[in-house]
Motif scaffolding. Structure first.
Motif, PDB file in Angstrom:
ATOM      1  N   VAL A  38       0.837  -1.211   0.000  1.00 52.69           N
ATOM      2  CA  VAL A  38       0.000   0.000   0.000  1.00 52.69           C
ATOM      3  C   VAL A  38       0.867   1.255   0.000  1.00 52.69           C
ATOM      4  CG1 VAL A  38      -1.675   1.334   1.331  1.00 52.69           C
ATOM      5  CG2 VAL A  38      -1.977  -1.128   1.072  1.00 52.69           C
ATOM      6  N   LEU A  39       1.907   1.264   0.845  1.00 58.10           N
ATOM      7  CA  LEU A  39       2.784   2.428   0.933  1.00 58.10           C
ATOM      8  C   LEU A  39       3.608   2.615  -0.346  1.00 58.10           C
ATOM      9  CD1 LEU A  39       3.983   2.079   4.633  1.00 58.10           C
ATOM     10  CD2 LEU A  39       2.359   3.751   3.710  1.00 58.10           C
ATOM     11  N   MET A  40       3.979   1.511  -0.988  1.00 61.15           N
ATOM     12  CA  MET A  40       4.690   1.606  -2.267  1.00 61.15           C
ATOM     13  C   MET A  40       3.837   2.328  -3.304  1.00 61.15           C
ATOM     14  SD  MET A  40       6.431  -2.174  -2.495  1.00 61.15           S
ATOM     15  CE  MET A  40       6.888  -2.015  -4.221  1.00 61.15           C
ATOM     16  N   THR A  41       2.539   2.089  -3.265  1.00 58.32           N
ATOM     17  CA  THR A  41       1.627   2.744  -4.206  1.00 58.32           C
ATOM     18  C   THR A  41       1.549   4.240  -3.947  1.00 58.32           C
ATOM     19  OG1 THR A  41       0.332   0.713  -4.346  1.00 58.32           O
ATOM     20  CG2 THR A  41      -0.732   2.729  -5.121  1.00 58.32           C
ATOM     21  N   LEU A  60      -5.169   1.799  -8.308  1.00 58.27           N
ATOM     22  CA  LEU A  60      -3.910   1.163  -7.925  1.00 58.27           C
ATOM     23  C   LEU A  60      -3.859   0.888  -6.428  1.00 58.27           C
ATOM     24  CD1 LEU A  60      -1.376   3.200 -10.111  1.00 58.27           C
ATOM     25  CD2 LEU A  60      -2.109   0.831 -10.456  1.00 58.27           C
ATOM     26  N   PHE A  61      -4.398   1.790  -5.627  1.00 52.65           N
ATOM     27  CA  PHE A  61      -4.463   1.561  -4.177  1.00 52.65           C
ATOM     28  C   PHE A  61      -5.336   0.346  -3.859  1.00 52.65           C
ATOM     29  CE2 PHE A  61      -3.023   5.999  -3.196  1.00 52.65           C
ATOM     30  CZ  PHE A  61      -2.051   5.650  -2.285  1.00 52.65           C
ATOM     31  N   VAL A  62      -6.497   0.287  -4.508  1.00 48.92           N
ATOM     32  CA  VAL A  62      -7.401  -0.845  -4.273  1.00 48.92           C
ATOM     33  C   VAL A  62      -6.732  -2.158  -4.698  1.00 48.92           C
ATOM     34  CG1 VAL A  62      -9.597  -1.886  -4.963  1.00 48.92           C
ATOM     35  CG2 VAL A  62      -9.478   0.573  -4.471  1.00 48.92           C
ATOM     36  N   ASP A  63      -6.039  -2.130  -5.832  1.00 51.29           N
ATOM     37  CA  ASP A  63      -5.358  -3.338  -6.304  1.00 51.29           C
ATOM     38  C   ASP A  63      -4.210  -3.725  -5.381  1.00 51.29           C
ATOM     39  OD1 ASP A  63      -5.101  -5.398  -8.374  1.00 51.29           O
ATOM     40  OD2 ASP A  63      -3.180  -4.427  -8.821  1.00 51.29           O
ATOM     41  N   ALA A  64      -3.477  -2.723  -4.869  1.00 50.00           N
ATOM     42  CA  ALA A  64      -2.395  -3.011  -3.927  1.00 50.00           C
ATOM     43  C   ALA A  64      -2.944  -3.647  -2.646  1.00 50.00           C
ATOM     44  CB  ALA A  64      -1.639  -1.733  -3.602  1.00 50.00           C
ATOM     45  N   TYR A  65      -4.098  -3.176  -2.216  1.00 51.00           N
ATOM     46  CA  TYR A  65      -4.751  -3.777  -1.045  1.00 51.00           C
ATOM     47  C   TYR A  65      -5.121  -5.221  -1.326  1.00 51.00           C
ATOM     48  CZ  TYR A  65      -8.402  -4.541   2.470  1.00 51.00           C
ATOM     49  OH  TYR A  65      -9.163  -5.059   3.492  1.00 51.00           O
ATOM     50  N   ARG A  66      -5.632  -5.493  -2.527  1.00 48.29           N
ATOM     51  CA  ARG A  66      -5.993  -6.861  -2.908  1.00 48.29           C
ATOM     52  C   ARG A  66      -4.767  -7.766  -2.952  1.00 48.29           C
ATOM     53  NH1 ARG A  66      -5.529  -9.785  -7.336  1.00 48.29           N
ATOM     54  NH2 ARG A  66      -4.638  -8.010  -8.482  1.00 48.29           N
ATOM     55  N   LEU A  67      -3.649  -7.215  -3.494  1.00 46.43           N
ATOM     56  CA  LEU A  67      -2.426  -8.005  -3.600  1.00 46.43           C
ATOM     57  C   LEU A  67      -1.878  -8.386  -2.226  1.00 46.43           C
ATOM     58  CD1 LEU A  67      -0.632  -6.078  -6.501  1.00 46.43           C
ATOM     59  CD2 LEU A  67      -1.742  -8.322  -6.635  1.00 46.43           C
ATOM     60  N   LEU A  71      -5.614   2.034   6.638  1.00 51.43           N
ATOM     61  CA  LEU A  71      -4.520   2.740   5.987  1.00 51.43           C
ATOM     62  C   LEU A  71      -4.809   2.949   4.504  1.00 51.43           C
ATOM     63  CD1 LEU A  71      -1.658   3.937   5.950  1.00 51.43           C
ATOM     64  CD2 LEU A  71      -0.798   1.620   5.512  1.00 51.43           C
ATOM     65  N   ASP A  72      -5.274   1.906   3.840  1.00 51.20           N
ATOM     66  CA  ASP A  72      -5.552   2.011   2.420  1.00 51.20           C
ATOM     67  C   ASP A  72      -6.668   3.027   2.161  1.00 51.20           C
ATOM     68  OD1 ASP A  72      -4.927   0.741  -0.278  1.00 51.20           O
ATOM     69  OD2 ASP A  72      -7.106   0.540  -0.216  1.00 51.20           O
ATOM     70  N   ALA A  73      -7.716   2.992   2.989  1.00 54.43           N
ATOM     71  CA  ALA A  73      -8.836   3.921   2.812  1.00 54.43           C
ATOM     72  C   ALA A  73      -8.393   5.359   3.039  1.00 54.43           C
ATOM     73  CB  ALA A  73      -9.969   3.556   3.766  1.00 54.43           C
ATOM     74  N   VAL A  74      -7.571   5.578   4.078  1.00 52.63           N
ATOM     75  CA  VAL A  74      -7.098   6.932   4.373  1.00 52.63           C
ATOM     76  C   VAL A  74      -6.262   7.464   3.209  1.00 52.63           C
ATOM     77  CG1 VAL A  74      -5.540   8.286   5.824  1.00 52.63           C
ATOM     78  CG2 VAL A  74      -7.188   6.738   6.871  1.00 52.63           C
ATOM     79  N   LEU A  75      -5.375   6.624   2.685  1.00 55.68           N
ATOM     80  CA  LEU A  75      -4.535   7.055   1.576  1.00 55.68           C
ATOM     81  C   LEU A  75      -5.361   7.332   0.319  1.00 55.68           C
ATOM     82  CD1 LEU A  75      -1.395   4.759   1.997  1.00 55.68           C
ATOM     83  CD2 LEU A  75      -1.658   7.169   2.600  1.00 55.68           C
ATOM     84  N   PHE A 104      -8.531   8.301   0.191  1.00 57.63           N
ATOM     85  CA  PHE A 104      -9.280   9.545   0.371  1.00 57.63           C
ATOM     86  C   PHE A 104      -8.355  10.763   0.356  1.00 57.63           C
ATOM     87  CE2 PHE A 104     -12.680   6.786   2.098  1.00 57.63           C
ATOM     88  CZ  PHE A 104     -13.744   7.282   1.356  1.00 57.63           C
ATOM     89  N   THR A 105      -7.157  10.616   0.922  1.00 56.69           N
ATOM     90  CA  THR A 105      -6.217  11.744   0.954  1.00 56.69           C
ATOM     91  C   THR A 105      -5.725  12.088  -0.443  1.00 56.69           C
ATOM     92  OG1 THR A 105      -5.492  11.134   3.184  1.00 56.69           O
ATOM     93  CG2 THR A 105      -4.042  12.592   1.900  1.00 56.69           C
ATOM     94  N   VAL A 106      -5.211  11.084  -1.152  1.00 60.22           N
ATOM     95  CA  VAL A 106      -4.640  11.329  -2.474  1.00 60.22           C
ATOM     96  C   VAL A 106      -5.726  11.739  -3.464  1.00 60.22           C
ATOM     97  CG1 VAL A 106      -3.456  10.268  -4.424  1.00 60.22           C
ATOM     98  CG2 VAL A 106      -2.671   9.807  -2.097  1.00 60.22           C
ATOM     99  N   VAL A 107      -6.810  10.982  -3.500  1.00 59.30           N
ATOM    100  CA  VAL A 107      -7.889  11.295  -4.434  1.00 59.30           C
ATOM    101  C   VAL A 107      -8.518  12.644  -4.086  1.00 59.30           C
ATOM    102  CG1 VAL A 107     -10.170  10.596  -5.248  1.00 59.30           C
ATOM    103  CG2 VAL A 107      -8.365   8.892  -4.978  1.00 59.30           C
ATOM    104  N   GLY A 108      -8.696  12.895  -2.786  1.00 60.16           N
ATOM    105  CA  GLY A 108      -9.272  14.176  -2.373  1.00 60.16           C
ATOM    106  C   GLY A 108      -8.410  15.352  -2.799  1.00 60.16           C
TER     107      GLY A 108
END
Length: 491
Positions: free
Chosen positions: A24-27, A99-106, A123-127, A129-133
């Protein structure tokens, strides 16, 4: 052969948890890297290509701005360009979220313990919302910029600099559904050096009588002896020219702004300078614009009444240094008539203009752009074409480094009831000449230009910029020569 999913059950729970967090952080750090490591390498490579392309565009624009700043601003300020940027930001937000959603799936969250799965999900949801927002907010800002440019700046004809200068007529009028600019409360001609941005503010009192018009114009034929009581029914002063033009559209066939055109012609005849563009500001709406930028800081030389005239005085702006004024108080500081002359008001208005020029930083514009754009659409009317926006933004950035000069056609030098227009034109030429001499290395102060070419002009550093302005204790008696506005306002 399709890529097989790795079996993570053989790994310990802490390792699986760290792996999920890392993907997730790599994304976040490098979109597409999680897919390169653990998912679809094709998707990851496409993400990298997009990132590389965006970086290349940004680097190109940065390099272009270093060699051609005004052209870069013009390019980026075009409504079409802004629309493309807005769409790209939205698409980038959608792609990054995917890509965040896919990284979470991976990270195979179903193989994690409940607390670890919850942490990874949060963590994935926060990232996301932050990036997309942030990207969506950026697209909103870009859309506001596009709407602002389209609403305020038209597709009018470009006007070339006259003798190396742009002369912009600044008109301030009272608000109202049918009154904006009808009787300009403030009339100032800003003469701007096209190379350095160094500016001379030429103040013209609204009560100037007998104003002439350029030969060959319909107004000159109608008023051969000037705008006088002999051939004018009412308000035959400079600030009445606007209304007369607006009420006699037949003199300006096909002109969408006859009042502005008539005033422009009068100012050209008075000053001897060609007016390239005009900016008409609704003074009441100006309050909202000042509030949008967070107000201005001024040194107030003496108390200024709030109200007066036909209404009672509601209070005072007290004398004092480094006073931060919001839009309401800054507007009254600029327009208050009680206990002062028109000429003192003209000086205070120049103080406000200069303070805004010096204190309005790019950071303020960026962080408060939506409010500025919304207020400006209601406040500003201009014929500066969108294609010249970069030119004037570039000049404004240069002008911030330089002191602003001023000449006001006021008593005792000029009798507003019976002005000597030849003397006014001479003094305007001297003011411009002395201003240009500062960039040409001629410090003789006689207004004569040197033989140094314009391109060799030196620009003072920003240390010369004045941050606060203070009106003189007796601003109704300005000097007869060109002045640094900071000196008039006693910074």
């Amino acid at each position: 052969m399709p890529q097989e999913k790795p079996d993570l059950r053989s790994l310990s729970e802490p390792v699986r948890f760290k792996r999920a967090l890392t993907l997730v952080l790599m994304t976040l750090v490098l979109p597409g890297s999680a897919q390169i490591v653990a998912g679809s390498k094709r998707a990851g490579r496409w993400a990298w290509r997009v990132i590389a392309g965006l970086i290349a565009v940004v680097v190109f624009l940065v390099l272009l701005s270093l060699v051609w700043r005004s052209g870069t601003i013009n390019l980026m300020a075009r409504p079409g360009t802004l629309r493309i940027v807005q769409i790209l930001l939205v698409l980038l937000a959608i792609g990054w979220a995917a890509l965040f959603v896919d990284a979470y799936r991976l990270g195979q969250p179903l193989t994690l313990e409940r607390n670890h799965r919850l942490t990874t999900s949060i963590l994935d949801a926060v990232l996301v919302f932050t990036v997309v927002g942030a990207l969506i907010y950026g697209s909103v800002i870009v859309n506001a910029q596009r709407d602002f440019v389209a609403s305020v700046f038209g597709s009018g004809q470009k006007s070339k600099a006259e003798k190396g200068r742009y002369n912009v007529l600044l008109l301030g009028g009272d608000s109202g559904a049918d009154r904006i600019g009808t009787r300009p409360d403030s009339i100032t001609l800003a003469s701007i050096d096209a190379d350095t941005g160094r500016t001379v503010l030429i103040g013209l009192p609204r009560n100037m009588a007998k104003v002439p018009f350029p030969a060959g114009t319909a107004m000159a034929e109608r008023f051969p002896e000037g705008f006088t009581w002999k051939n004018c029914a009412a308000n035959c002063l400079l600030n009445g020219v606007y209304m007369y033009g607006a009420e006699h559209k037949n003199l300006f066939p096909g002109d969408p702004n006859p009042g502005v055109t008539a005033t422009r012609q009068a100012v050209e005849a008075i000053t001897g300078l060609k007016v390239n563009y005009y900016v008409l500001i609704d003074l009441a709406g100006f309050r909202d614009l000042l509030n949008a930028v967070g107000g201005i800081t001024l040194d107030v030389g003496k108390r200024v009444p709030i109200g007066g005239g036909s209404s009672p005085v509601k209070g005072y702006i007290e004398a004092g240094e480094n006073q931060h004024l919001d839009g309401y108080h800054a507007l009254w500081f600029a327009r208050s008539r009680e206990g002062s002359t028109d000429y003192e008001r003209m000086t205070r208005q120049k103080c406000v203009m200069s303070a805004m020029l010096n204190q309005l930083s790019p950071q303020t514009v960026l962080t408060k752009f939506q409010g500025i754009a919304a207020a400006s659409k209601q406040v500003v009317q201009t014929d500066i074409p969108a294609g010249d926006l970069g030119t004037f933004t570039d000049l404004a950035l240069d002008a911030k480094k330089l002191p602003v000069s001023s000449f006001s056609a006021v008593p005792p030098l000029i009798r507003t009831g019976d002005p000597d227009f030849a003397l006014i034109r001479t003094k305007v030429a001297e003011a411009v000449g002395r201003s240009e001499a500062l960039d040409k290395g001629d410090s003789g102060g006689d207004g004569k230009t040197s033989s140094t070419p314009r391109s060799s002009a030196s620009k003072p550093t920003s240390s010369s910029t004045k941050k606060t302005m203070k009106p003189s204790s007796s601003p109704s008696k300005p000097t007869n020569d060109v002045d640094d506005v900071a000196s008039i306002c006693k910074a």
